[in-house]
Design an enzyme around this catalytic site. Structure first.
Site, PDB file in Angstrom:
ATOM      1  N   GLU A  36     -56.203  40.740  53.163  1.00  0.00           N
ATOM      2  CA  GLU A  36     -56.778  41.013  51.886  1.00  0.00           C
ATOM      3  C   GLU A  36     -56.183  42.390  51.391  1.00  0.00           C
ATOM      4  O   GLU A  36     -55.077  42.907  51.659  1.00  0.00           O
ATOM      5  CB  GLU A  36     -58.120  40.777  52.003  1.00  0.00           C
ATOM      6  N   ASP A  74     -67.274  33.435  47.066  1.00  0.00           N
ATOM      7  CA  ASP A  74     -66.614  34.210  47.869  1.00  0.00           C
ATOM      8  C   ASP A  74     -67.515  35.244  48.365  1.00  0.00           C
ATOM      9  O   ASP A  74     -68.434  35.643  47.807  1.00  0.00           O
ATOM     10  CB  ASP A  74     -65.149  34.732  47.574  1.00  0.00           C
TER      11      ASP A  74
HETATM   12  C1  BGC Z   1     -61.970  35.967  51.516  1.00  0.00           C
HETATM   13  C2  BGC Z   1     -61.912  34.413  51.591  1.00  0.00           C
HETATM   14  C3  BGC Z   1     -62.637  33.995  52.801  1.00  0.00           C
HETATM   15  C4  BGC Z   1     -63.853  34.524  52.919  1.00  0.00           C
HETATM   16  C5  BGC Z   1     -64.581  34.254  54.375  1.00  0.00           C
HETATM   17  C6  BGC Z   1     -63.445  36.415  51.844  1.00  0.00           C
HETATM   18  O1  BGC Z   1     -63.167  37.981  51.833  1.00  0.00           O
HETATM   19  O2  BGC Z   1     -61.326  36.180  50.300  1.00  0.00           O
HETATM   20  O3  BGC Z   1     -60.568  34.007  51.421  1.00  0.00           O
HETATM   21  O4  BGC Z   1     -62.572  32.697  53.024  1.00  0.00           O
HETATM   22  O5  BGC Z   1     -63.826  36.039  52.961  1.00  0.00           O
HETATM   23  O6  BGC Z   1     -63.990  34.892  55.489  1.00  0.00           O
END
Ligand code: BGC
Length: 632
Positions: free
Chosen positions: A521, A325
């Site tokens: 997030e 990630d």
């Molecule tokens: C998130 C993921 C996401 C990725 C790309 C990360 O911060 O945890 O779920 O797929 O960013 O955007």
């Protein structure tokens, strides 16, 4: 506030003299690289790996044999699009490019997206071996990055509907819109199982129940990838593993509280509770799995060899590739070289860097030369990535399909159906549904989410953090849905603040559409998720002018409402329905019945957090509403 994902580190220049020498060094390196690449054998157009008629395994092995170590390392890099512009031939050869949410083309339209992705694809095809890159993005509730796309309910709403076939159809429709932009890879479905409503990502998971998550996750993968031998695109089962069970206060990022924190779980709990959705995803043929940013057992997940290599790839027999990630690998610590070595040896195949890729390529090459990473491990990683690219048809036919599918009527109708089926009726004192009847003449509507398509869509919509306001092209607000369901004979009064200059009881019913503004997030980590003072005021305003008040909550999670609930006549959880607000009105007005149930417990107090994996509250007392609750 508009956030674009950006965590680039600031750089300082230690010595002034470097400013003068650097361009010379760069020039020398450029020529050395140029001579090196040109010294490599040219690739004949009839090379076996280019032949669509041959078996994928044969094509993969043929291609692997032709690759230099540097080219292999580049395949393992996933770079965010603003860190790698098309036209810069230097990037040719990276395995993937992504749009972190909100990273859009200058021309932010469906056409602009298609053209931007096509430029990256063309560029990758012009590399020595012509390996197409994978363009990835978060199509987590439809093709949310693209203005005008159909926005389905966020996963928690699909969890409330709890119908695998509906989830499959939603994912299939999502794939059609995503593929129209030439994109072959979505970072979905999300298999996190939220156990604490304070977390900013509750709505991204289907449920706090492992079986529901496994069933809906597998259905989603079936829909996104398709069921034939040639998947339509790649799904990503995320976030492996234990994400959803982090403890409040353990976030490493100082701006967050729980997101990216620590999951405390024994091997037994991990196997019994967290693993089953991923087992189902692997059985369904998920082509990629993303490891989370959380920590288990004192170890960052992207460095957890036991869970990635032994369990996921070994025991579960996962054949696709493991992607890390956002910046997760470097968060392992110890410097970029050591972190890269740890992650790749743990079993990460593609690294979402997501910024500079050149130092990464150099580190991987050096690590193999130093014996810190075996060449076999690199071959395994690249083989998995190439396999996925071959199997999805990227080498042979990757033309985008017709853009007309984006936001088309049939998909909006499906989204509207999904919205209706995701609503959960939590309280009803004989108020709902509101049938058109002669006694119902005047409805008053209020609340921050009534006329706000941005709020009802939530985050991961055009921007990473979403948009708070009526700025989602093609979307229908809940208020607009109410107006058309009520019909021309009924009078609809609307004031967001609930400030109606009317005598008592002058409206037959009040509908408060209240809830949360969008967040994504850790930005959404919230010590006490509840209704704002403005929304509570709006409900009071309605109460003054109407005999009965129906409260519709638009939110990414259950909110603390235990004090206010007794004053409300009806309560509906609408989650984050997306672009089709009319789906909410369909159910309020009885065109469809309530059928959703709670995908996680609705707590009665903060003492009940977090829930246990088996779905009980922390204090052992009954929640306000248990998981599975929903009136008909
Ligand atoms: C998130 C993921 C996401 C990725 C790309 C990360 O911060 O945890 O779920 O797929 O960013 O955007």
């Amino acid at each position: 506030m508009v956030h674009t994902k950006s965590r680039s580190a600031s750089r300082t220049v230690p010595y002034r003299s470097l400013l003068y020498v650097a361009p010379i060094i760069a020039l020398v390196l450029f020529f050395a690289h140029y001579l090196f690449v040109n010294a490599l054998p040219a690739i004949a157009p009839d090379s076996p790996y280019k032949d669509a008629g041959r078996p994928i395994e044969e094509r993969t092995e043929d291609l692997l044999l032709r690759m230099t170590l540097e080219e292999k390392a580049a395949q393992m890099a996933l770079v965010e699009k603003n860190s790698i512009t098309p036209g810069n031939a230097g990037y040719a050869g990276v395995g993937g490019v992504l749009s972190g949410a909100g990273a859009k083309p200058e021309d932010n339209t469906p056409e602009g997206w298609r053209d931007m992705v096509a430029r990256y694809m063309e560029e990758s095809r012009s590399s020595r071996l012509g390996i197409p890159l994978l363009y990835g993005l978060d199509a987590v509730h439809g093709h949310g990055n693209v203005p005008g796309a159909t926005l389905f309910p966020h996963s928690i709403g699909l969890g409330a509907a709890n119908d695998p076939e509906l989830t499959r159809r939603v994912a299939e429709a999502t794939a059609e819109e995503v593929r129209a932009s030439g994109v072959f890879w979505s970072f979905s479905p999300n298999l996190d199982m939220p156990q604490d409503i304070r977390w900013g990502r509750v709505y991204e998971g289907f449920s706090s129940d492992a079986q529901v998550t496994a069933d809906l996750g597998a259905a989603y993968i079936r829909g996104l990838q398709g069921e034939g031998n040639t998947p339509a695109m790649l799904a990503t089962a995320k976030h492996y593993l234990g994400t959803g069970g982090m403890q409040w206060g353990t976030a490493v990022n100082p701006d967050y509280r729980i997101d990216q924190g620590t999951t405390q779980a024994s091997e037994e709990v991990i196997r019994e509770f967290y693993l089953p959705p991923f087992r189902a995803a692997v059985e369904q043929g998920a082509l990629s799995v993303m490891v989370g940013l959380n920590t288990i057992d004192g170890k960052k997940m992207s460095a957890n060899k036991h869970l990635i290599t032994d369990v996921l790839k070994g025991e579960l027999g996962f054949r696709g590739f493991v992607v890390s990630d956002w910046y997760g690998v470097y968060e392992i610590g110890g410097g970029e070289y050591a972190a890269t070595v740890a992650a790749i040896n743990a079993g990460v195949d593609m690294v979402m860097l997501p910024f500079e890729y050149k130092p990464f390529v150099q580190n991987v090459v050096a690590a193999v030369q130093n014996g810190d990473i075996s060449e076999a491990r690199v071959n395994d990683a690249v083989r998995r990535i190439l396999y996925a690219k071959f199997v999805v048809g990227l080498f042979d036919n990757s033309a985008p399909s017709n853009l007309d599918v984006i936001g088309a009527d049939a998909r909006r109708a499906l989204a509207r159906e999904a919205v209706a089926r995701s609503l959960v009726l939590l309280k009803n004192e004989n108020v709902l549904p509101l049938f058109r009847s002669p006694t119902l003449r005047r409805i008053a509507v209020a609340g921050s989410a009534a006329d706000n398509t941005g709020r009802q869509s939530g985050a991961w919509t055009i921007e990473w953090q979403g948009i708070d306001g009526n700025a989602i092209p093609g979307a229908t607000s809940i208020l607009a849905g109410i107006r058309s369901a009520a019909g021309p004979e009924m009078e609809i009064l609307y004031d967001a603040a609930g400030d109606f200059d009317l005598p008592e009881d002058s409206a037959d019913i009040g509908i408060a559409v209240v809830g949360e503004g969008p967040y994504a997030e850790g930005v959404g980590d919230n010590p006490y998720p509840s209704l704002s003072a403005e929304d509570l005021q709006a409900i009071e305003g309605l109460r003054k002018v109407s005999g009965e008040v129906v409260v519709v909550i638009v939110s990414g999670r259950p909110l603390f409402i235990q004090k206010e609930l007794p004053k409300w006549d009806a309560l509906v959880a609408a989650w984050l329905p997306g672009s089709e607000g009319a789906g909410v009105a369909d159910v309020l007005f009885g065109k469809r019945s309530f059928s959703g149930t709670l995908p996680l417990p609705w707590p009665a107090s903060i003492r009940q957090l977090p829930f246990t994996p088996s779905g009980r509250t922390a204090d052992g007392a009954m929640p306000l509403f248990p998981r599975g609750f929903g009136l008909r």
